[in-house]
Design a protein around this motif. Structure first.
Motif, PDB file in Angstrom:
ATOM      1  N   TYR A  67       0.850  -4.023   2.687  1.00 25.02           N
ATOM      2  CA  TYR A  67       1.079  -5.454   2.458  1.00 25.02           C
ATOM      3  C   TYR A  67       2.431  -5.687   1.780  1.00 25.02           C
ATOM      4  O   TYR A  67       3.170  -6.597   2.142  1.00 25.02           O
ATOM      5  N   LYS A  68       2.751  -4.836   0.830  1.00 19.42           N
ATOM      6  CA  LYS A  68       4.056  -4.940   0.164  1.00 19.42           C
ATOM      7  C   LYS A  68       5.176  -4.636   1.150  1.00 19.42           C
ATOM      8  O   LYS A  68       6.194  -5.338   1.197  1.00 19.42           O
ATOM      9  N   SER A  69       4.985  -3.612   1.959  1.00 20.49           N
ATOM     10  CA  SER A  69       5.980  -3.250   2.956  1.00 20.49           C
ATOM     11  C   SER A  69       6.165  -4.380   3.968  1.00 20.49           C
ATOM     12  O   SER A  69       7.287  -4.715   4.361  1.00 20.49           O
ATOM     13  N   GLY A  70       5.059  -4.992   4.390  1.00 19.95           N
ATOM     14  CA  GLY A  70       5.127  -6.111   5.320  1.00 19.95           C
ATOM     15  C   GLY A  70       5.840  -7.306   4.723  1.00 19.95           C
ATOM     16  O   GLY A  70       6.652  -7.958   5.386  1.00 19.95           O
ATOM     17  N   LEU A  71       5.561  -7.585   3.463  1.00 25.55           N
ATOM     18  CA  LEU A  71       6.215  -8.707   2.783  1.00 25.55           C
ATOM     19  C   LEU A  71       7.715  -8.460   2.652  1.00 25.55           C
ATOM     20  O   LEU A  71       8.528  -9.349   2.924  1.00 25.55           O
ATOM     21  N   GLU A  72       8.072  -7.247   2.251  1.00 32.62           N
ATOM     22  CA  GLU A  72       9.495  -6.914   2.126  1.00 32.62           C
ATOM     23  C   GLU A  72      10.208  -7.088   3.463  1.00 32.62           C
ATOM     24  O   GLU A  72      11.296  -7.656   3.532  1.00 32.62           O
TER      25      GLU A  72
END
Length: 85
Positions: free
Chosen positions: A73-78
């Protein structure tokens, strides 16, 4: 020795894979973002273009996170925030 070669080979292969993934991400993100302009007037295509880009890049970042075993989720947001840079 041989261990150093195998370690270096792994690093090189991983670097190539990471580079190819990033290149595909940029190409896909670029192509997907222009699709609405083929079907809508330029003024009407801007918002769909941005939304499609955000969702596509989020998905790519999510998959990258799963592959890299980091928070997807963090990777997707970034990745999706790149639309605004």
């Amino acid at each position: 020795g041989k261990r150093g070669f195998l370690r270096d080979r792994h690093v090189i292969i991983q670097s190539i894979n990471d580079s190819l993934f990033m290149a595909a991400s940029y190409i896909l993100g670029g192509l997907v973002s222009v699709l609405p302009f083929f079907f809508l007037s330029p003024g009407a295509a801007i918002i769909p273009s941005v939304l499609i880009s955000v969702f596509t890049l989020f998905y790519i970042g999510f998959v990258k996170g799963k592959i890299a075993r980091i928070n997807p989720y963090k990777s997707g947001l970034e990745m999706s925030l790149w639309v605004f840079t």
